[in-house]
Design a protein around this motif. Structure first.
Motif, PDB file in Angstrom:
ATOM      1  N   GLY A  64       0.817  -1.207   0.000  1.00 29.14           N
ATOM      2  CA  GLY A  64       0.000   0.000   0.000  1.00 29.14           C
ATOM      3  C   GLY A  64       0.851   1.257   0.000  1.00 29.14           C
ATOM      4  O   GLY A  64       1.897   1.324   0.649  1.00 29.14           O
ATOM      5  N   THR A  65       0.401   2.252  -0.757  1.00 28.70           N
ATOM      6  CA  THR A  65       1.014   3.571  -0.715  1.00 28.70           C
ATOM      7  C   THR A  65      -0.102   4.597  -0.729  1.00 28.70           C
ATOM      8  O   THR A  65      -1.271   4.249  -0.860  1.00 28.70           O
ATOM      9  N   THR A  66       0.241   5.867  -0.575  1.00 24.89           N
ATOM     10  CA  THR A  66      -0.790   6.871  -0.400  1.00 24.89           C
ATOM     11  C   THR A  66      -0.522   8.116  -1.230  1.00 24.89           C
ATOM     12  O   THR A  66       0.611   8.369  -1.643  1.00 24.89           O
ATOM     13  N   CYS A  67      -1.582   8.842  -1.459  1.00 23.82           N
ATOM     14  CA  CYS A  67      -1.555  10.119  -2.181  1.00 23.82           C
ATOM     15  C   CYS A  67      -1.077   9.928  -3.616  1.00 23.82           C
ATOM     16  O   CYS A  67      -1.300   8.887  -4.209  1.00 23.82           O
ATOM     17  N   LYS A  68      -0.362  10.878  -4.144  1.00 26.16           N
ATOM     18  CA  LYS A  68      -0.085  10.917  -5.575  1.00 26.16           C
ATOM     19  C   LYS A  68       1.091  10.029  -5.965  1.00 26.16           C
ATOM     20  O   LYS A  68       2.037   9.842  -5.201  1.00 26.16           O
ATOM     21  N   ALA A  69       1.015   9.498  -7.179  1.00 27.28           N
ATOM     22  CA  ALA A  69       2.141   8.776  -7.786  1.00 27.28           C
ATOM     23  C   ALA A  69       2.476   9.464  -9.107  1.00 27.28           C
ATOM     24  O   ALA A  69       1.584   9.834  -9.861  1.00 27.28           O
ATOM     25  N   CYS A  70       3.752   9.656  -9.367  1.00 29.19           N
ATOM     26  CA  CYS A  70       4.215  10.324 -10.592  1.00 29.19           C
ATOM     27  C   CYS A  70       5.255   9.445 -11.268  1.00 29.19           C
ATOM     28  O   CYS A  70       5.958   8.675 -10.612  1.00 29.19           O
ATOM     29  N   ALA A  71       5.340   9.542 -12.595  1.00 32.42           N
ATOM     30  CA  ALA A  71       6.267   8.722 -13.375  1.00 32.42           C
ATOM     31  C   ALA A  71       6.981   9.597 -14.396  1.00 32.42           C
ATOM     32  O   ALA A  71       6.438  10.630 -14.835  1.00 32.42           O
ATOM     33  N   VAL A  72       8.169   9.185 -14.782  1.00 31.50           N
ATOM     34  CA  VAL A  72       8.895   9.888 -15.843  1.00 31.50           C
ATOM     35  C   VAL A  72       9.838   8.897 -16.530  1.00 31.50           C
ATOM     36  O   VAL A  72      10.362   7.979 -15.896  1.00 31.50           O
ATOM     37  N   LYS A  73       9.998   9.079 -17.822  1.00 31.42           N
ATOM     38  CA  LYS A  73      10.944   8.246 -18.578  1.00 31.42           C
ATOM     39  C   LYS A  73      12.270   8.986 -18.663  1.00 31.42           C
ATOM     40  O   LYS A  73      12.319  10.184 -18.948  1.00 31.42           O
ATOM     41  N   VAL A  74      13.373   8.255 -18.383  1.00 27.35           N
ATOM     42  CA  VAL A  74      14.696   8.870 -18.385  1.00 27.35           C
ATOM     43  C   VAL A  74      15.630   8.117 -19.319  1.00 27.35           C
ATOM     44  O   VAL A  74      15.383   6.960 -19.662  1.00 27.35           O
ATOM     45  N   ARG A  75      16.702   8.785 -19.718  1.00 27.50           N
ATOM     46  CA  ARG A  75      17.735   8.146 -20.522  1.00 27.50           C
ATOM     47  C   ARG A  75      18.743   7.478 -19.604  1.00 27.50           C
ATOM     48  O   ARG A  75      19.221   8.080 -18.640  1.00 27.50           O
ATOM     49  N   VAL A  76      19.097   6.255 -19.920  1.00 29.58           N
ATOM     50  CA  VAL A  76      20.132   5.562 -19.162  1.00 29.58           C
ATOM     51  C   VAL A  76      21.321   5.228 -20.055  1.00 29.58           C
ATOM     52  O   VAL A  76      22.282   4.604 -19.625  1.00 29.58           O
ATOM     53  N   CYS A  77      21.250   5.663 -21.288  1.00 28.44           N
ATOM     54  CA  CYS A  77      22.360   5.451 -22.217  1.00 28.44           C
ATOM     55  C   CYS A  77      22.451   6.688 -23.097  1.00 28.44           C
ATOM     56  O   CYS A  77      21.565   6.952 -23.920  1.00 28.44           O
ATOM     57  N   GLU A  78      23.503   7.479 -22.906  1.00 31.59           N
ATOM     58  CA  GLU A  78      23.641   8.743 -23.668  1.00 31.59           C
ATOM     59  C   GLU A  78      24.254   8.471 -25.044  1.00 31.59           C
ATOM     60  O   GLU A  78      25.067   7.585 -25.203  1.00 31.59           O
TER      61      GLU A  78
END
Length: 279
Positions: free
Chosen positions: A265-279
């Motif tokens: 269980g978790t509470t309130c808002k959840a946010c996501a983002v896609k990131v680069r792991v290989c430049e």
């Protein structure tokens, strides 16, 4: 050297990763007792602390035209967490493979792998289902930019310490900009004070909101409020009283299964983002 000349020794036992969802100090893991076993079917609660506090200036002291402002009130939302059952099974020819050996194999696999399975299950059933996607139209952010965006998103809606959910495959890049530091209690923290889970299960699944898979060279990061994990007892199937039932008479193979149920269980808002792991 011929196999017949080699000696049998103790198996090599592993240790679960220390900063995963079950080993991290970011989470509160509760072992559910028999009198509360029904909680493993899932739990509901009213969100606490998810409504923002606001500043207020006395309208009588302001020379602002129009009707006097009113204070905002917030209704708490109902939240829930669903069960995640994880398992490990052992199979081998019954000839020379006893029930106790199969049981030990299944239990050892569960002990080492259940953290991975819980992370993947939580990403599939909660993170990817409910999080707001912060990825800009221009494409994935750098890892530091992604963490900054996530922390800003949570801070605007929740005033407490949150939890970053980071794939293990991105962990090596976290030290490049001092994004995380290890504290005396063993937790990984950002400068803002949020805790971080480094999850192999997150790397394995690596999906974003709506089940979007990450392209090669990218990864999905999430942030949530605090986590409470309810953990059930381990069930071994069949149990010792029915050891003979572990053998399939048609194939003469022995199968033993070890499984347990978690409710994350978790509470309130959840946010996501896609990131680069290989430049």
């Amino acid at each position: 050297m011929p196999a017949g000349l080699r000696s049998n020794v103790e198996a090599i036992r592993g240790t679960p990763l220390p900063h995963g969802i079950l080993g991290s100090t970011c989470t509160d893991v509760i072992d559910v007792t028999e009198d509360r076993i029904h909680e493993l079917n899932g739990v509901d609660w009213l969100a606490l602390g998810c409504c923002p506090a606001r500043d207020w200036a006395d309208p009588c002291e302001q020379d602002v035209p129009g009707p006097a402002p009113e204070k905002d009130f917030c209704r708490p939302e109902a939240e829930h967490a669903r069960p995640i059952t994880v398992y490990a099974g052992a199979e081998c020819s019954a000839l020379g493979f006893s029930y106790e050996e199969a049981r030990e194999q299944a239990l050892a696999s569960l002990a080492l792998g259940e953290q991975h399975a819980v992370e993947a299950g939580f990403m599939r059933t909660r993170l990817s289902m409910d999080a707001e996607d912060l990825t800009p139209p221009e494409g994935p952010l750098s890892l530091a930019q992604g963490v900054a965006a996530l922390e800003g998103c949570l801070a605007e809606s929740y005033g407490g310490i949150g939890v970053l959910h980071i794939p293990a495959g991105a962990a090596a890049l976290l030290g490049c900009c001092n994004i995380l530091r290890e504290t005396p209690d063993g937790s990984l923290r950002t400068l803002a004070g949020n805790c971080a889970i480094i999850g192999a299960g997150y790397s394995y699944l690596n999906i974003g909101p709506g089940g979007q898979p990450a392209e090669p060279g990218t990864a999905w990061l999430y942030i949530t409020g605090p986590l409470i994990i309810r953990r059930g007892p381990i069930d071994v199937v069949p149990d010792r009283s029915r050891a003979a039932a572990s053998v399939n008479p048609r194939t003469n193979d022995r199968r033993v299964l070890a499984e347990r149920t978690y409710v994350v269980g978790t509470t309130c808002k959840a946010c996501a983002v896609k990131v680069r792991v290989c430049e």
